[in-house]
Design an enzyme around this catalytic site. Structure first.
Site, PDB file in Angstrom:
ATOM      1  N   ARG A 169       5.935  -1.340  -2.051  1.00 47.96           N
ATOM      2  CA  ARG A 169       6.095  -1.468  -0.599  1.00 47.96           C
ATOM      3  C   ARG A 169       6.690  -2.821  -0.231  1.00 47.96           C
ATOM      4  NH1 ARG A 169       0.569   1.266   0.187  1.00 47.96           N
ATOM      5  NH2 ARG A 169       1.135   3.453   0.495  1.00 47.96           N
ATOM      6  N   ASP A 189       7.457   2.168 -10.011  1.00 44.78           N
ATOM      7  CA  ASP A 189       8.207   2.895  -8.993  1.00 44.78           C
ATOM      8  C   ASP A 189       9.625   2.334  -8.858  1.00 44.78           C
ATOM      9  OD1 ASP A 189       6.141   4.711  -8.073  1.00 44.78           O
ATOM     10  OD2 ASP A 189       5.143   2.951  -7.232  1.00 44.78           O
ATOM     11  N   CYS A 202       3.225  -9.238  -4.996  1.00 50.22           N
ATOM     12  CA  CYS A 202       3.634  -8.955  -6.369  1.00 50.22           C
ATOM     13  C   CYS A 202       5.129  -8.670  -6.402  1.00 50.22           C
ATOM     14  CB  CYS A 202       2.851  -7.759  -6.910  1.00 50.22           C
ATOM     15  SG  CYS A 202       1.059  -7.964  -6.822  1.00 50.22           S
ATOM     16  N   LYS A 234       1.782  12.277  -7.034  1.00 50.83           N
ATOM     17  CA  LYS A 234       1.667  11.777  -8.406  1.00 50.83           C
ATOM     18  C   LYS A 234       1.620  12.943  -9.388  1.00 50.83           C
ATOM     19  CE  LYS A 234      -0.935   7.635  -7.132  1.00 50.83           C
ATOM     20  NZ  LYS A 234      -0.923   7.912  -5.669  1.00 50.83           N
ATOM     21  N   ARG A 248      -0.051  13.005   2.636  1.00 49.47           N
ATOM     22  CA  ARG A 248       0.771  13.622   1.593  1.00 49.47           C
ATOM     23  C   ARG A 248       0.054  14.795   0.929  1.00 49.47           C
ATOM     24  NH1 ARG A 248       1.719   9.241  -0.758  1.00 49.47           N
ATOM     25  NH2 ARG A 248       3.796   8.840   0.048  1.00 49.47           N
ATOM     26  N   TYR A 249      -1.245  14.665   0.713  1.00 47.51           N
ATOM     27  CA  TYR A 249      -2.060  15.701   0.087  1.00 47.51           C
ATOM     28  C   TYR A 249      -2.947  16.351   1.146  1.00 47.51           C
ATOM     29  CZ  TYR A 249      -0.844  13.174  -4.223  1.00 47.51           C
ATOM     30  OH  TYR A 249      -0.183  12.554  -5.247  1.00 47.51           O
ATOM     31  N   ARG A 252      -6.578  14.436   1.707  1.00 52.39           N
ATOM     32  CA  ARG A 252      -6.749  12.988   1.802  1.00 52.39           C
ATOM     33  C   ARG A 252      -5.569  12.359   2.533  1.00 52.39           C
ATOM     34  NH1 ARG A 252      -5.211  13.406  -4.368  1.00 52.39           N
ATOM     35  NH2 ARG A 252      -5.764  15.508  -3.710  1.00 52.39           N
ATOM     36  N   ASP A 305       4.662   8.494  -9.665  1.00 52.63           N
ATOM     37  CA  ASP A 305       4.736   8.911  -8.273  1.00 52.63           C
ATOM     38  C   ASP A 305       6.148   9.444  -8.045  1.00 52.63           C
ATOM     39  OD1 ASP A 305       3.601   9.220  -5.722  1.00 52.63           O
ATOM     40  OD2 ASP A 305       2.598   7.280  -5.912  1.00 52.63           O
ATOM     41  N   CYS A 363       6.201  -4.852  -6.278  1.00 48.34           N
ATOM     42  CA  CYS A 363       5.508  -4.019  -5.294  1.00 48.34           C
ATOM     43  C   CYS A 363       6.387  -2.873  -4.796  1.00 48.34           C
ATOM     44  CB  CYS A 363       5.082  -4.880  -4.114  1.00 48.34           C
ATOM     45  SG  CYS A 363       4.250  -3.951  -2.800  1.00 48.34           S
ATOM     46  N   CYS A 370      -0.947  -9.170   2.495  1.00 48.80           N
ATOM     47  CA  CYS A 370      -1.617  -9.184   1.193  1.00 48.80           C
ATOM     48  C   CYS A 370      -1.968 -10.622   0.828  1.00 48.80           C
ATOM     49  CB  CYS A 370      -0.705  -8.616   0.104  1.00 48.80           C
ATOM     50  SG  CYS A 370      -0.252  -6.880   0.325  1.00 48.80           S
TER      51      CYS A 370
END
Length: 353
Positions: free
Chosen positions: A113, A273, A108, A317, A91-92, A95, A310, A111, A104
């Site tokens: 995702r 999000d 959560c 972000k 995306r950047y 990085r 985001d 989440c 996981c």
């Protein structure tokens, strides 16, 4: 009685005493859509099974997850639009994300995702991992690689060490950052083998721990963080601003103080999000800005994360914290201190107009 196994179903939560049977009966559709996993470490601390407590709200399924808003998105931060190779999100310019697995230790309930992670979720096979590493090697602009997913500390230590070593061997990669819930959700997993797997010879390895409430920083979690810090691996934190969990200045103050005392620098405070079924967690950005403003002067700069949103669609972000400066160079500036008092900058000279 102490729990000995991760609860991966509604029946498992009931058996562990974390969920009342009558509540479980109403949650079948939630369990069909979204993965469940709560570690023994957390099962023994889940607010006595209180679904409205700060831990229960994060980890126990709720009927509210079936309330899908029109603005919510299966891929709220646009991973797919920036994924040139399986497992890579670029995306950047400098990085990339490397998503080696989708499992996981816990799932959560907020989440971003949540439509992608869980049992049976895609993990990179050896050929796919090799292709992802080749993508990184071929792009000299990539300076930082962020291992996420899924939780990279769920990888076997030997496989994790292999990925870290592979990235360490890329001359233009200067930083490997891992994002993990493991130190607070399953701290016993942070053993000598895992810590050794995080070591690199030429690349800086950082770990970002996801922690949302001071109750998550148990003695065991603090010991796990200390093992990582004592090995020379710098620690930062990510926190999601969650209604009913930490949308309170005193709670955030206690959390960030506790993290800093554990040698973890608060890094990001994420605005929630637009993940499906998570509206009951999201605050208004104005409330988030108010909370961040309340921390200024109340805790030191070490305890101050950057409040970020985001941008949906994969646009990255953006800091959305409060502003303290108004004006311009021609007319002069006015800056606000932590008490709310306003001051001219530069200061007017004594007796000046």
């Amino acid at each position: 009685m102490k729990s000995t196994a991760t609860a991966r179903s509604l029946d498992g939560l009931v058996a562990a005493g974390a969920l009342a049977p009558e509540r479980a009966a109403a949650l079948g559709r939630v369990a069909e859509r979204y993965a469940i996993a709560v570690t023994p470490h957390l099962l023994d601390r889940l607010d006595g099974g209180d679904p409205a407590g700060p831990l229960g709200r994060q980890y126990l399924p709720s009927e509210q997850e079936l309330e899908i808003r029109p603005e919510e998105l299966a891929d709220p931060i646009g991973d797919d639009a920036h994924s040139p190779v399986k497992g890579i999100v670029h995306r950047y310019p400098d990085r990339v994300l490397l998503k080696a697995l989708h499992a996981c230790p816990v799932y959560c309930r907020f989440c971003f995702r949540r439509e992608m992670v869980g049992p049976g979720g895609d993990a990179l096979d050896p050929a796919e991992l090799a292709a992802a590493l080749d993508y990184i090697r071929a792009r000299e602009e990539v300076w930082e690689v962020i291992l996420t997913g899924g939780d990279p500390l769920m990888l076997a230590p030997r496989r994790l060490a292999g990925i870290v070593a592979g990235l360490d061997a890329v001359p233009h990669v200067g930083v490997v950052r891992l994002h993990s819930r493991v130190p607070v959700a399953d701290p016993g997993r942070i053993d000598d083998a895992v810590v050794a797997a995080l070591k690199a010879s030429d690349t800086a390895v950082w770990l970002a721990v996801h922690c949302n409430h001071p109750d998550e920083l148990t003695a065991e979690a603090r010991s796990a963080l200390a093992r990582i810090a004592d090995a020379g691996i710098p620690l930062v934190s990510q926190t999601v601003l969650l209604r009913g969990v930490n949308d309170d200045a005193a709670v955030l103050e206690a959390l960030f103080r506790a993290l800093v005392r554990a040698r973890v620098k608060p890094y990001y405070l994420h605005h929630g999000d637009l993940a499906p079924g998570t509206a009951h967690f999201r605050t208004d950005p104005a409330r988030g800005r108010e909370l961040v403003r309340s921390l200024r002067g109340r805790v030191s700069g070490l305890c101050q994360p950057t409040y970020v949103l985001d941008i949906p669609g994969g646009h990255g972000k953006a800091p959305i914290g409060p502003d303290y400066l108004e004006g311009d160079a021609e007319a002069g500036y006015v800056v606000e201190d932590y008490r709310g008092n306003r001051h001219a900058y530069p200061p007017k000279p004594p007796g000046g107009a």
